[in-house]
Design a protein around this motif. Structure first.
Motif, mmCIF file in Angstrom:
data_model
loop_
_atom_site.group_PDB
_atom_site.id
_atom_site.type_symbol
_atom_site.label_atom_id
_atom_site.label_comp_id
_atom_site.label_asym_id
_atom_site.label_seq_id
_atom_site.Cartn_x
_atom_site.Cartn_y
_atom_site.Cartn_z
ATOM 1 N N LEU A 59 0.836 -1.204 0.000
ATOM 2 C CA LEU A 59 0.000 0.000 0.000
ATOM 3 C C LEU A 59 0.866 1.247 0.000
ATOM 4 O O LEU A 59 1.911 1.297 0.649
ATOM 5 C CB LEU A 59 -0.890 0.027 1.248
ATOM 6 C CG LEU A 59 -2.048 -0.973 1.329
ATOM 7 C CD1 LEU A 59 -2.757 -0.811 2.669
ATOM 8 C CD2 LEU A 59 -3.027 -0.789 0.185
ATOM 9 N N LYS A 60 0.419 2.269 -0.721
ATOM 10 C CA LYS A 60 1.036 3.581 -0.588
ATOM 11 C C LYS A 60 0.616 4.154 0.760
ATOM 12 O O LYS A 60 -0.416 3.768 1.311
ATOM 13 C CB LYS A 60 0.573 4.507 -1.716
ATOM 14 C CG LYS A 60 1.004 4.059 -3.098
ATOM 15 C CD LYS A 60 0.481 5.022 -4.155
ATOM 16 C CE LYS A 60 0.903 4.579 -5.550
ATOM 17 N NZ LYS A 60 0.363 5.486 -6.607
ATOM 18 N N SER A 61 1.401 5.088 1.275
ATOM 19 C CA SER A 61 1.089 5.654 2.588
ATOM 20 C C SER A 61 -0.288 6.325 2.575
ATOM 21 O O SER A 61 -1.048 6.215 3.546
ATOM 22 C CB SER A 61 2.169 6.652 3.001
ATOM 23 O OG SER A 61 2.294 7.687 2.032
ATOM 24 N N SER A 62 -0.631 6.979 1.478
ATOM 25 C CA SER A 62 -1.939 7.643 1.392
ATOM 26 C C SER A 62 -3.076 6.625 1.430
ATOM 27 O O SER A 62 -4.127 6.876 2.033
ATOM 28 C CB SER A 62 -2.029 8.474 0.115
ATOM 29 O OG SER A 62 -1.831 7.661 -1.033
ATOM 30 N N GLN A 63 -2.863 5.468 0.802
ATOM 31 C CA GLN A 63 -3.877 4.416 0.804
ATOM 32 C C GLN A 63 -4.031 3.818 2.200
ATOM 33 O O GLN A 63 -5.147 3.590 2.676
ATOM 34 C CB GLN A 63 -3.503 3.324 -0.199
ATOM 35 C CG GLN A 63 -3.511 3.788 -1.646
ATOM 36 C CD GLN A 63 -2.901 2.768 -2.595
ATOM 37 O OE1 GLN A 63 -2.063 1.949 -2.208
ATOM 38 N NE2 GLN A 63 -3.321 2.794 -3.857
ATOM 39 N N ALA A 64 -2.897 3.555 2.857
ATOM 40 C CA ALA A 64 -2.929 2.964 4.195
ATOM 41 C C ALA A 64 -3.627 3.898 5.190
ATOM 42 O O ALA A 64 -4.442 3.457 6.011
ATOM 43 C CB ALA A 64 -1.512 2.649 4.665
ATOM 44 N N VAL A 65 -3.308 5.199 5.104
ATOM 45 C CA VAL A 65 -3.930 6.170 6.008
ATOM 46 C C VAL A 65 -5.433 6.235 5.761
ATOM 47 O O VAL A 65 -6.236 6.242 6.704
ATOM 48 C CB VAL A 65 -3.300 7.566 5.826
ATOM 49 C CG1 VAL A 65 -4.119 8.622 6.554
ATOM 50 C CG2 VAL A 65 -1.863 7.569 6.331
ATOM 51 N N ALA A 66 -5.832 6.251 4.489
ATOM 52 C CA ALA A 66 -7.256 6.343 4.159
ATOM 53 C C ALA A 66 -8.019 5.115 4.651
ATOM 54 O O ALA A 66 -9.118 5.235 5.205
ATOM 55 C CB ALA A 66 -7.430 6.497 2.649
ATOM 56 N N ILE A 67 -7.442 3.930 4.482
ATOM 57 C CA ILE A 67 -8.105 2.707 4.940
ATOM 58 C C ILE A 67 -8.229 2.713 6.459
ATOM 59 O O ILE A 67 -9.281 2.378 7.014
ATOM 60 C CB ILE A 67 -7.342 1.456 4.471
ATOM 61 C CG1 ILE A 67 -7.460 1.309 2.950
ATOM 62 C CG2 ILE A 67 -7.884 0.207 5.150
ATOM 63 C CD1 ILE A 67 -6.679 0.144 2.391
ATOM 64 N N ALA A 68 -7.140 3.088 7.154
ATOM 65 C CA ALA A 68 -7.168 3.115 8.619
ATOM 66 C C ALA A 68 -8.227 4.086 9.127
ATOM 67 O O ALA A 68 -8.995 3.772 10.046
ATOM 68 C CB ALA A 68 -5.789 3.505 9.151
ATOM 69 N N GLN A 69 -8.292 5.257 8.525
ATOM 70 C CA GLN A 69 -9.285 6.252 8.958
ATOM 71 C C GLN A 69 -10.703 5.793 8.644
ATOM 72 O O GLN A 69 -11.623 5.992 9.447
ATOM 73 C CB GLN A 69 -9.000 7.590 8.274
ATOM 74 C CG GLN A 69 -7.715 8.266 8.738
ATOM 75 C CD GLN A 69 -7.432 9.553 7.993
ATOM 76 O OE1 GLN A 69 -7.930 9.776 6.890
ATOM 77 N NE2 GLN A 69 -6.613 10.409 8.585
ATOM 78 N N GLU A 77 -3.258 -2.622 14.813
ATOM 79 C CA GLU A 77 -3.835 -3.949 14.614
ATOM 80 C C GLU A 77 -3.452 -4.493 13.236
ATOM 81 O O GLU A 77 -3.112 -5.676 13.091
ATOM 82 C CB GLU A 77 -5.358 -3.878 14.737
ATOM 83 C CG GLU A 77 -6.054 -5.217 14.527
ATOM 84 C CD GLU A 77 -7.565 -5.091 14.593
ATOM 85 O OE1 GLU A 77 -8.242 -6.044 14.192
ATOM 86 O OE2 GLU A 77 -8.070 -4.027 15.020
ATOM 87 N N ALA A 78 -3.478 -3.613 12.224
ATOM 88 C CA ALA A 78 -3.115 -4.032 10.873
ATOM 89 C C ALA A 78 -1.643 -4.427 10.800
ATOM 90 O O ALA A 78 -1.285 -5.409 10.137
ATOM 91 C CB ALA A 78 -3.404 -2.907 9.878
ATOM 92 N N MET A 79 -0.793 -3.688 11.475
ATOM 93 C CA MET A 79 0.627 -4.011 11.468
ATOM 94 C C MET A 79 0.888 -5.356 12.130
ATOM 95 O O MET A 79 1.752 -6.125 11.701
ATOM 96 C CB MET A 79 1.417 -2.902 12.176
ATOM 97 C CG MET A 79 1.403 -1.577 11.431
ATOM 98 S SD MET A 79 2.308 -0.261 12.283
ATOM 99 C CE MET A 79 3.981 -0.886 12.190
ATOM 100 N N ALA A 80 0.127 -5.675 13.158
ATOM 101 C CA ALA A 80 0.288 -6.957 13.837
ATOM 102 C C ALA A 80 -0.163 -8.122 12.947
ATOM 103 O O ALA A 80 0.412 -9.215 12.980
ATOM 104 C CB ALA A 80 -0.500 -6.960 15.148
ATOM 105 N N LYS A 81 -1.192 -7.879 12.122
ATOM 106 C CA LYS A 81 -1.722 -8.926 11.240
ATOM 107 C C LYS A 81 -1.022 -8.979 9.884
ATOM 108 O O LYS A 81 -1.207 -9.930 9.132
ATOM 109 C CB LYS A 81 -3.225 -8.690 10.997
ATOM 110 C CG LYS A 81 -4.104 -8.948 12.198
ATOM 111 C CD LYS A 81 -5.560 -8.746 11.817
ATOM 112 C CE LYS A 81 -6.490 -9.066 12.979
ATOM 113 N NZ LYS A 81 -7.912 -8.850 12.612
ATOM 114 N N GLY A 82 -0.256 -7.933 9.565
ATOM 115 C CA GLY A 82 0.348 -7.874 8.251
ATOM 116 C C GLY A 82 -0.513 -7.159 7.244
ATOM 117 O O GLY A 82 -0.201 -7.121 6.054
ATOM 118 N N GLY A 83 -1.616 -6.580 7.693
ATOM 119 C CA GLY A 83 -2.490 -5.843 6.780
ATOM 120 C C GLY A 83 -3.870 -5.662 7.371
ATOM 121 O O GLY A 83 -4.183 -6.167 8.451
#
Length: 223
Positions: free
Chosen positions: A57-67, A83-89
């Motif tokens: 994921l691009k950083s912008s995509q990761a931030v948007a999904i998390a939010q 939580e995503a970092m612990a699961k790998g996504g």
């Protein structure tokens, strides 16, 4: 770690539509070519989950999904990210997946899933699935397993072949044949590269240009 090569499109009406424009062609990178993770809901029913591949994921995509997930859960975006970092996504329910594309790793792992369902007792026991899960994690997620190369449809397990996949390989052969050929601009205008490519990938038939004279000198068009 092997770079994963699975991408999915979501069904219309999916909850991610407000941010789907952040993904070119609506394709979302996945860690696995099937929903590997399982969780139990409030009624103790198993829910199949895909994992959005955090590393691709691009950083912008990761931030948007998390939010976005945080908004849906009424949670803190930082907690969702941790939580995503612990699961790998980021986890996504199987219900929203519409279609999938993948490369050699995805095809090899689908073959392994097909082997598992053919050899495990039906329905597979929790222990059998856990062993399969552990193997996938050790070799493909945490490990450096490299899939065998796939150059033609013959390299794909027959159980996984689809008309769409066969068409993809045919088009790849056509593009390769055209790229390797030494054609002039006139040849392209007449369609000769496509005819040659079709004869190469489909030798059982004979293709030719309608009304084309092999002795025609392309210099004549300038006289």
């Amino acid at each position: 770690m092997t770079k994963h090569d699975t991408w999915v499109k979501l069904k219309p009406g999916n909850p991610y539509e407000p941010i789907i424009d952040l993904f070119p062609f609506g394709m979302i990178p996945m860690r696995d070519p099937f929903p590997l993770e399982r969780i139990a809901d409030a009624e103790d029913q198993q829910i199949a989950l895909w994992i959005i591949d955090l590393e691709r994921l691009k950083s912008s995509q990761a931030v948007a999904i998390a939010q976005f997930i945080a908004l849906l859960r009424n949670a803190d975006p930082l907690e969702v990210t941790q939580e995503a970092m612990a699961k790998g996504g980021f986890a996504m329910r199987h219900d929203w997946i519409d279609s999938m594309q993948c490369g050699p790793e995805g095809i090899q792992r689908q073959k392994e899933l097909a082997d598992f369902f053919e050899t495990a007792p039906q329905p597979p026991s929790a222990r059998a699935y856990q062993e399969f899960y552990n193997s996938q994690h050790e070799r493909w997620i945490e490990g450096d397993e490299v899939p065998p190369p796939i150059n033609t449809i013959e390299d794909v397990d027959p159980r996984l072949r689809t008309p769409e996949l066969e068409q993809h390989f045919k088009m790849s052969q056509v593009e390769s044949a055209i790229t390797q050929g030494n054609y002039s601009v006139f040849d392209f205008l007449m369609g000769q590269p496509m005819v040659d490519a079709l004869n190469q990938i489909d030798p059982e038939n004979s293709y030719s240009l309608v009304g084309y004279d092999d002795e025609f000198d392309e210099d004549e068009i300038y006289e």
